[in-house]
Write a protein that holds these residues in place. Sequence first.
Motif, short mmCIF file in Angstrom:
data_model
loop_
_atom_site.label_atom_id
_atom_site.label_comp_id
_atom_site.label_asym_id
_atom_site.label_seq_id
_atom_site.Cartn_x
_atom_site.Cartn_y
_atom_site.Cartn_z
N CYS A 1 -0.44 6.03 -48.12
CA CYS A 1 -0.62 7.13 -47.17
C CYS A 1 -1.39 8.28 -47.80
CB CYS A 1 0.72 7.61 -46.65
SG CYS A 1 1.53 6.45 -45.53
N ALA A 2 -1.03 8.63 -49.03
CA ALA A 2 -1.72 9.72 -49.73
C ALA A 2 -3.21 9.41 -49.88
CB ALA A 2 -1.08 9.97 -51.09
N ALA A 3 -3.54 8.19 -50.22
CA ALA A 3 -4.94 7.81 -50.39
C ALA A 3 -5.71 7.90 -49.07
CB ALA A 3 -5.03 6.39 -50.96
N VAL A 4 -5.10 7.43 -47.99
CA VAL A 4 -5.74 7.49 -46.68
C VAL A 4 -5.94 8.94 -46.24
CG1 VAL A 4 -5.40 6.96 -44.22
CG2 VAL A 4 -4.97 5.21 -45.95
N LEU A 5 -4.92 9.76 -46.45
CA LEU A 5 -5.02 11.17 -46.06
C LEU A 5 -6.08 11.90 -46.89
CD1 LEU A 5 -1.23 11.80 -45.56
CD2 LEU A 5 -2.98 11.88 -43.76
N ARG A 6 -6.18 11.58 -48.18
CA ARG A 6 -7.22 12.17 -49.03
C ARG A 6 -8.60 11.79 -48.49
NH1 ARG A 6 -5.47 10.62 -53.67
NH2 ARG A 6 -6.48 8.61 -53.58
N GLU A 7 -8.78 10.52 -48.15
CA GLU A 7 -10.06 10.05 -47.60
C GLU A 7 -10.38 10.75 -46.28
OE1 GLU A 7 -9.81 5.81 -47.30
OE2 GLU A 7 -9.56 5.56 -49.46
N ALA A 8 -9.34 11.13 -45.53
CA ALA A 8 -9.54 11.80 -44.24
C ALA A 8 -9.77 13.30 -44.39
CB ALA A 8 -8.32 11.54 -43.34
N GLY A 9 -9.77 13.80 -45.64
CA GLY A 9 -10.10 15.20 -45.87
C GLY A 9 -8.92 16.12 -46.13
N ASN B 1 15.49 13.86 -54.07
CA ASN B 1 14.75 14.65 -55.06
C ASN B 1 14.09 13.75 -56.10
OD1 ASN B 1 14.91 17.62 -54.69
ND2 ASN B 1 17.06 17.12 -54.42
N ALA B 2 14.82 12.77 -56.59
CA ALA B 2 14.26 11.87 -57.61
C ALA B 2 13.10 11.06 -57.05
CB ALA B 2 15.36 10.93 -58.13
N PHE B 3 13.24 10.57 -55.82
CA PHE B 3 12.17 9.78 -55.21
C PHE B 3 10.89 10.59 -55.09
CE2 PHE B 3 9.72 8.59 -51.44
CZ PHE B 3 9.39 7.28 -51.77
N TRP B 4 10.99 11.80 -54.54
CA TRP B 4 9.78 12.59 -54.31
C TRP B 4 9.15 13.06 -55.62
CZ3 TRP B 4 7.61 11.38 -50.14
CH2 TRP B 4 8.35 11.07 -49.01
N ARG B 5 9.97 13.42 -56.60
CA ARG B 5 9.42 13.81 -57.90
C ARG B 5 8.71 12.63 -58.56
NH1 ARG B 5 11.58 18.92 -59.49
NH2 ARG B 5 13.28 19.52 -58.10
N LYS B 6 9.30 11.44 -58.45
CA LYS B 6 8.67 10.24 -58.99
C LYS B 6 7.31 9.99 -58.35
CE LYS B 6 9.90 6.07 -57.68
NZ LYS B 6 10.64 4.83 -57.45
N ASN B 7 7.14 10.46 -57.11
CA ASN B 7 5.90 10.25 -56.38
C ASN B 7 4.97 11.45 -56.44
OD1 ASN B 7 5.78 7.52 -54.89
ND2 ASN B 7 7.92 8.16 -54.82
N SER B 8 5.09 12.23 -57.54
CA SER B 8 4.16 13.32 -57.88
C SER B 8 4.27 14.55 -57.00
CB SER B 8 2.71 12.82 -57.88
OG SER B 8 2.57 11.75 -58.78
N PHE B 9 5.40 14.74 -56.32
CA PHE B 9 5.63 15.96 -55.56
C PHE B 9 6.30 16.98 -56.47
CE2 PHE B 9 4.91 12.99 -52.24
CZ PHE B 9 4.48 13.71 -51.13
N TYR C 1 15.94 24.45 -48.49
CA TYR C 1 15.36 23.18 -48.93
C TYR C 1 14.38 23.46 -50.05
CZ TYR C 1 16.91 21.57 -44.35
OH TYR C 1 17.66 21.28 -43.25
N PHE C 2 14.10 22.41 -50.83
CA PHE C 2 12.95 22.46 -51.73
C PHE C 2 11.75 22.13 -50.87
CE2 PHE C 2 15.91 20.91 -55.23
CZ PHE C 2 15.94 22.13 -55.89
N ILE C 3 10.74 22.95 -50.88
CA ILE C 3 9.46 22.62 -50.26
C ILE C 3 8.62 22.02 -51.38
CG2 ILE C 3 7.42 23.43 -49.02
CD1 ILE C 3 10.10 23.62 -47.44
N MET C 4 8.22 20.78 -51.19
CA MET C 4 7.50 20.06 -52.24
C MET C 4 6.12 19.67 -51.73
SD MET C 4 10.64 17.68 -53.61
CE MET C 4 10.04 17.42 -55.29
N GLU C 5 5.16 19.61 -52.66
CA GLU C 5 3.81 19.21 -52.33
C GLU C 5 3.28 18.21 -53.34
OE1 GLU C 5 1.83 23.09 -50.18
OE2 GLU C 5 1.08 22.50 -52.14
N ARG C 6 2.33 17.44 -52.87
CA ARG C 6 1.56 16.55 -53.74
C ARG C 6 0.11 16.83 -53.46
NH1 ARG C 6 1.86 9.94 -54.09
NH2 ARG C 6 -0.22 9.64 -54.94
N ARG C 7 -0.60 17.19 -54.50
CA ARG C 7 -2.05 17.38 -54.36
C ARG C 7 -2.70 16.03 -54.16
NH1 ARG C 7 -3.83 22.26 -53.29
NH2 ARG C 7 -2.82 23.86 -54.49
N LEU C 8 -3.63 15.98 -53.20
CA LEU C 8 -4.35 14.74 -52.93
C LEU C 8 -5.72 14.86 -53.53
CD1 LEU C 8 -3.34 14.29 -49.18
CD2 LEU C 8 -2.24 13.32 -51.20
#
Length: 160
Positions: free
Chosen positions: A113-121, A137-145, A153-160
């Motif tokens: 999903c991250a790759a597709v969204l990056r390609e979409a801008g 928390n562990a799952f999202w941190r493992k996935n670079s968030f 809540y923790f607001i988490m982001e992953r740079r694409l």
Amino acid sequence: MEPARLSRAFQVRHLTPCDTDAILTLMQGNDIFFRHHPPAPTRESIAEDMAALPPGKTYEDKLYVGFFQEGFLVAVMDLILRHPDRETAFIGFFMMHSACQGKGTGSAIIGECAAVLREAGFSRLRLGVDKGNPQSNAFWRKNSFVVVDENRYFIMERRL
């Protein structure tokens, strides 16, 4: 964005009220999540989630989708495009079927999903996580968030 673009490994499509029983079964197998984020799921809460939109968004921006493998619902995702800004996609909800957890499947879905969204801008993928839920928390941190804000809540982001 067409849901089918989100994965090459799974069949991805919009979920409808006809899918409610499969969604409910998937959710009921995730008691840890609902222990930290009550109440327990119901058919009514699923219908509400399918219809929920942030202020100023339309259904064109919402992808409430299922990831299927041979007709079996593997994961559910509520993805809001261009929220809270034009460069961000927001995951309002993501849950794997309990039988598919711990095998890297969820991480693979998020990676695709991250790759597709990056390609979409898009440049960011954002979500909120219950502070007290160590599994999420562990799952999202493992996935670079990473945490970018803390309130209830923790607001988490992953740079694409």
